[in-house]
Design an enzyme around this catalytic site. Structure first.
Site, PDB file in Angstrom:
ATOM      1  N   GLU A   1       2.276  -1.675  -3.515  1.00 38.03           N
ATOM      2  CA  GLU A   1       1.290  -2.755  -3.482  1.00 38.03           C
ATOM      3  C   GLU A   1       1.921  -4.087  -3.883  1.00 38.03           C
ATOM      4  OE1 GLU A   1      -3.060  -1.288  -4.392  1.00 38.03           O
ATOM      5  OE2 GLU A   1      -1.694  -0.373  -5.835  1.00 38.03           O
TER       6      GLU A   1
ATOM      7  N   GLU B   1      -2.035   7.637  -4.322  1.00 41.20           N
ATOM      8  CA  GLU B   1      -2.987   7.724  -5.432  1.00 41.20           C
ATOM      9  C   GLU B   1      -4.061   8.793  -5.237  1.00 41.20           C
ATOM     10  OE1 GLU B   1      -1.519   3.415  -5.539  1.00 41.20           O
ATOM     11  OE2 GLU B   1      -1.943   4.951  -4.036  1.00 41.20           O
TER      12      GLU B   1
END
Length: 381
Positions: A114, A136
Site C-alpha cells: 500500500e 490481509e
C-alpha cells in the site's frame, strides 16, 4: 536511532531509507510512522528537493502492519483513527508536489505494498523470492492503507478483486505483468539509478486517480461488465466461506462503494470497514491461530526439549489403501523414499497407481512433465 533516514544528493533527490531498529523486517508501527511523517513534512517545506526515493535498508522492503499492534486494538474508533492516520500520511506523500518512487529491494506485502502504491512509480529488483500482494484477508482483515481504492483504480476492479479476496502473493514478474510494478532492475545499484532517473524525467507526476481525466481501467462499479461481476461475486464468496469470513464481504463492499464515489470518500469508507473487522472476534481468532500460533509452531517451539532434529529419508507405509496411497504421494512429493506394503502386490500397486493418476492430471495442466513423473514414481516402491 530513527527508523527512517533521509539523504539528499547534489541533484536534489531525497532518499528515505526505512530501517526499523531491533526488527528483522520493517513493519508499519509508531516507531516507523512517526519519523516517516516528520520527513514528509521536511520534504514539503524544502523547495530544493526535486524528487523522493523510498527504499529499505533491510533485505525486504516492508512487510506490512505490525500485527501485534493490530491485534491489541479493541476500540473501533481507534482502529478507524489508525487507518485514517496512515492514509493521510500516504496522501501527503503522493501530493507533495515531487515525484516519488518506491525502490522495492524485496518483498512488499499488505501495508508495505500500500505504501508502494502511494508512490508515483515502482522499481523492483528482479528477485524471484520477493513477494507482492495484499494478503490481509488471510487474517480476517482488509487492506486499511488505501489498498482497496488505489489497486482497483490502477489495474481495474476485475483484476484487483481476486488479488484481495484470495490474498494472492505475486512474484516480481507476475506483479509487473499485472501493472503493479513498473520497472525491474538487476540489483540495488541499478534500482536506485532507475528510480533517480525517473524522478528527474518526471518533475510533476500525478497519480491516475488525481487526474481530472481519470477513467477506471475496465470501468467503475457502475460499468455493465463490472456490474456482472458484483452480481455473482458475493454468492461465489458466500459459497466458499459459508458466511464465516466477513473480510471477503467487506473487501467487496469497499471496492463497490469506492467505485461510485471520489477517491477521498472511498478511503474513508475503507477505514470504516477496516475498523469493523479489526475489533471482530473472527479476526482475533484468525490472527491468534494463523499468525501467533502458526509462527510459534514454525519456529519449533512445540518440540520437546532434549531431542535433536531429524530428517526422514525412507518411510514404510503399512496399507496401500486410500490413506496409505495419499501418504505415499505427499511424502514422495517432498523427496522421501516410500515403501508401500499391503497384503497383495496388486493392492500395493493400486496404491502406487493413485500417485500416477495425480501426476497425469498435473501433466495435462502443464504443472508436471513426463520425466518428472518418472522421477517421482521411482521414489515409491
Amino acid at each position: 536511532m530513527s527508523a527512517v533516514q533521509m539523504t539528499v544528493d547534489a541533484d536534489g533527490i531525497a532518499t528515505l531509507t526505512m530501517d526499523l531498529v531491533d526488527r528483522p523486517m520493517n513493519v508499519l508501527n509508531e516507531a516507523l510512522m512517526a519519523p516517516f511523517a516528520e520527513f514528509i513534512a521536511k520534504i514539503e517545506a524544502d523547495a530544493g528537493i526535486r524528487g523522493v526515493i523510498l527504499t529499505s535498508a533491510k533485505r525486504e522492503f516492508l512487510a506490512g502492519a505490525d500485527i501485534d499492534m493490530v491485534f491489541g486494538i479493541t476500540d473501533p474508533k481507534l482502529a478507524f483513527e489508525v487507518a485514517e492516520r496512515l492514509k493521510q500520511m500516504l496522501r501527503r506523500l503522493e501530493l507533495c508536489g515531487r515525484p516519488v518512487v518506491a525502490a522495492l529491494n524485496g518483498t512488499a506485502l499488505g501495508g508495505g505494498l500500500e505504501v508502494a502504491l502511494a508512490c508515483h512509480w515502482r522499481v523492483a529488483i528482479n528477485d524471484p523470492k520477493a513477494k507482492f500482494g495484499l494478503p490481509e484477508v488471510k487474517l480476517g482483515l482488509l487492506p486499511g492503507g488505501g489498498g482497496t481504492q488505489r489497486l482497483p483504480r490502477m489495474i481495474g476492479i476485475q483484476a484487483s478483486l481476486p488479488l484481495m479476496l484470495e490474498g494472492k502473493e505475486l512474484n516480481v514478474e507476475a506483479a509487473k505483468q499485472q501493472g503493479i510494478i513498473n520497472e525491474l532492475a538487476a540489483d540495488k545499484a541499478e534500482m536506485l539509478a532507475k528510480a533517480k532517473s525517473w524522478c528527474l524525467a518526471n518533475p510533476k507526476p500525478v497519480q491516475p486517480w488525481d487526474d481530472k481525466k481519470f477513467k477506471w481501467p475496465g470501468g467503475d462499479a457502475r460499468h455493465p461488465a463490472v456490474v456482472q461481476v458484483f452480481a455473482i461475486a458475493p454468492s461465489m464468496a458466500g459459497a466458499k466461506t459459508q458466511g464465516n469470513y466477513p473480510a471477503a464481504t467487506n473487501i467487496m463492499s469497499c471496492v463497490y462503494e469506492g467505485g461510485i464515489v471520489d477517491f477521498e470518500s472511498g478511503c474513508r469508507i475503507e477505514s470504516r470497514y477496516f475498523a469493523n473487522l479489526v475489533v471482530s472476534q473472527v479476526s482475533k481468532n484468525m490472527i491468534g491461530t494463523l499468525w501467533f500460533q502458526l509462527n510459534s509452531i514454525n519456529k519449533g517451539k512445540s518440540r520437546p526439549e532434549g531431542f535433536p532434529k531429524s530428517k526422514v529419508q525412507k518411510l514404510g507405509i503399512l496399507g496401500a489403501g486410500m490413506m496409505g496411497a495419499g501418504i505415499a504421494y505427499v511424502s514422495a512429493k517432498v523427496g522421501i523414499e516410500c515403501v508401500l506394503l499391503d497384503s497383495t502386490i496388486e493392492a500395493a500397486e493400486k496404491g502406487k497407481a493413485y500417485s500416477a493418476g495425480l501426476l497425469d492430471k498435473a501433466i495435462k495442466k502443464g504443472r508436471e512433465t513426463p520425466a518428472g513423473k518418472g522421477v517421482f514414481l521411482d521414489k515409491i516402491k
